[in-house]
Write a protein that holds these residues in place. Structure first.
Motif, short mmCIF file in Angstrom:
data_model
loop_
_atom_site.label_atom_id
_atom_site.label_comp_id
_atom_site.label_asym_id
_atom_site.label_seq_id
_atom_site.Cartn_x
_atom_site.Cartn_y
_atom_site.Cartn_z
N VAL A 196 50.67 71.53 24.35
CA VAL A 196 50.87 71.54 22.89
C VAL A 196 51.47 70.24 22.38
CG1 VAL A 196 52.04 72.68 20.97
CG2 VAL A 196 50.98 74.04 22.75
N GLY A 197 52.73 69.97 22.67
CA GLY A 197 53.39 68.79 22.13
C GLY A 197 52.75 67.49 22.59
N SER A 198 52.43 66.60 21.67
CA SER A 198 51.80 65.30 21.91
C SER A 198 50.36 65.43 22.40
CB SER A 198 52.60 64.45 22.90
OG SER A 198 53.89 64.18 22.40
N THR A 199 49.86 66.66 22.46
CA THR A 199 48.46 66.91 22.81
C THR A 199 47.73 67.51 21.60
OG1 THR A 199 48.97 67.25 25.15
CG2 THR A 199 46.87 68.14 24.34
N LEU A 200 48.28 68.60 21.07
CA LEU A 200 47.70 69.24 19.89
C LEU A 200 48.47 68.91 18.62
CD1 LEU A 200 47.02 72.86 21.27
CD2 LEU A 200 45.41 70.93 21.15
N ILE A 201 49.79 68.76 18.73
CA ILE A 201 50.61 68.58 17.54
C ILE A 201 51.70 67.53 17.77
CG2 ILE A 201 50.23 70.98 16.87
CD1 ILE A 201 53.10 71.61 17.70
N ARG A 202 52.26 67.04 16.66
CA ARG A 202 53.39 66.12 16.72
C ARG A 202 54.33 66.43 15.55
NH1 ARG A 202 50.21 60.57 14.98
NH2 ARG A 202 49.37 61.33 12.99
N PRO A 203 55.60 66.03 15.66
CA PRO A 203 56.53 66.27 14.56
C PRO A 203 56.11 65.51 13.31
CG PRO A 203 57.70 65.64 16.57
CD PRO A 203 56.26 65.38 16.81
N CYS A 204 56.16 66.17 12.18
CA CYS A 204 55.82 65.53 10.90
C CYS A 204 56.51 66.30 9.77
CB CYS A 204 54.31 65.49 10.68
SG CYS A 204 53.82 64.59 9.20
N PRO A 205 57.57 65.76 9.19
CA PRO A 205 58.11 64.42 9.33
C PRO A 205 58.62 64.14 10.76
CG PRO A 205 59.10 65.58 7.46
CD PRO A 205 58.37 66.58 8.27
N SER A 206 58.77 62.86 11.06
CA SER A 206 59.29 62.47 12.37
C SER A 206 60.72 62.98 12.53
CB SER A 206 59.28 60.95 12.49
OG SER A 206 60.24 60.37 11.62
N VAL A 207 61.19 62.94 13.77
CA VAL A 207 62.56 63.38 14.03
C VAL A 207 63.55 62.52 13.24
CG1 VAL A 207 64.36 63.63 15.78
CG2 VAL A 207 62.01 64.32 16.30
N ALA A 208 63.31 61.22 13.18
CA ALA A 208 64.21 60.33 12.43
C ALA A 208 64.22 60.70 10.95
CB ALA A 208 63.79 58.87 12.62
N GLU A 209 63.05 60.99 10.40
CA GLU A 209 62.97 61.37 8.99
C GLU A 209 63.66 62.70 8.73
OE1 GLU A 209 58.76 59.32 7.62
OE2 GLU A 209 58.71 61.11 8.87
N THR A 210 63.46 63.65 9.64
CA THR A 210 64.09 64.96 9.47
C THR A 210 65.59 64.86 9.60
OG1 THR A 210 62.10 66.07 10.29
CG2 THR A 210 64.16 67.32 10.37
N MET A 211 66.06 64.01 10.52
CA MET A 211 67.51 63.85 10.68
C MET A 211 68.10 63.15 9.46
SD MET A 211 68.20 63.19 14.74
CE MET A 211 69.89 63.82 14.58
N ALA A 212 67.39 62.18 8.89
CA ALA A 212 67.89 61.49 7.70
C ALA A 212 67.97 62.45 6.53
CB ALA A 212 66.98 60.31 7.37
N ARG A 213 66.99 63.31 6.39
CA ARG A 213 67.02 64.29 5.30
C ARG A 213 68.18 65.26 5.47
NH1 ARG A 213 61.84 67.85 5.01
NH2 ARG A 213 62.89 68.83 6.78
N ALA A 214 68.38 65.74 6.71
CA ALA A 214 69.49 66.65 6.97
C ALA A 214 70.82 65.95 6.72
CB ALA A 214 69.42 67.16 8.41
N ALA A 215 70.90 64.68 7.11
CA ALA A 215 72.13 63.91 6.90
C ALA A 215 72.45 63.78 5.42
CB ALA A 215 72.01 62.54 7.55
N ALA A 216 71.44 63.48 4.62
CA ALA A 216 71.64 63.34 3.18
C ALA A 216 72.12 64.65 2.57
CB ALA A 216 70.34 62.89 2.51
#
Length: 230
Positions: A9-29
């Motif tokens: 599944v991971g990196s074969t069928l799907i990937r994080p979107c937003p990216s982990v960095a984007e999701t962490m930035a949103r949570a941080a805000a």
């Protein structure tokens, strides 16, 4: 003659979107931290290295739902400490982990649907064999991928993780097919390639970014090549 094809599944069928960095930035805000996406992107290589070290040391965290959840949380906590907000690592990790429990935080690669349709039209059975938590089936349902698959085997649900051949044996049992009549498509030569080969299944490694030039197994650059390759 191939009768069934399994997919990671991971990196074969799907990937994080937003990216982990984007999701962490949103949570941080949302939690009052003045950090940008770039602040988190700087630590993504360290997060990846942390995961690889833990996986190579003892990847059996994938064998239970609790362990599978813990490895996600540990990675997010680690990044928080590196980014200077270790005091809120628990809250941040919980928020990011919750986001990735939902289909809206994942993206299906553009080559997936065409590949799965072509294989189904050939009359092949399709399955998932993935190191994932016990909520994998719900995630695939939310991403509209579940109808393609005749079985979904997640490591946390069965208590075995790739490259242990037992997880592949269980998937073959569920489909009623011989390992020699199966192929498995994944992105990791160790977990996907070694595990499938040990089970007597033909491994195919999808190497989207040319990162595995020395891979000892059959290799494709895109899932669009899989139907013709098999």
């Amino acid at each position: 003659m191939v009768e069934a094809v399994f997919f990671d599944v991971g990196s074969t069928l799907i990937r994080p979107c937003p990216s982990v960095a984007e999701t962490m930035a949103r949570a941080a805000a949302e939690r009052g931290h003045a950090l940008t996406v770039r602040d988190f992107e700087l630590h993504m290589p360290a997060m990846d290295a942390y995961y690889e070290a833990e996986y190579l040391r003892d990847g059996d965290f994938w064998c239970s739902h609790e362990g599978s959840t813990a490895i996600w949380l540990d990675q997010y906590r680690y990044v928080c400490h590196l980014a200077g907000i270790g005091h809120d690592a628990e809250g941040m990790a919980a928020a990011v982990n919750e986001a990735y429990r939902h289909a809206s935080s994942w993206e299906v690669y553009a080559d997936v649907a065409g590949c799965l349709r072509a294989l189904k039209e050939r009359g092949l059975a399709l399955g998932v064999v993935s190191n994932w938590d016990a909520e994998l089936e719900d995630l695939l349902r939310g991403l509209k991928l579940l109808p393609y698959f005749d079985t979904v085997v997640s490591s946390a649900a069965v208590g075995y993780r790739k490259p242990n051949p037992v997880i592949f044996d269980l998937a073959c049992e569920q489909l009623g097919v011989r390992p020699g009549a199966c192929a498995h498509v994944g992105d990791r030569p160790d977990a996907d390639g070694d595990g499938a080969q040990a089970a007597g299944i033909r491994p195919v490694i999808v190497d989207r970014h040319g990162a595995e030039p020395d891979c000892p197994y059959d290799r494709v650059e895109t899932l669009a090549d899989v139907p013709g390759f098999l």
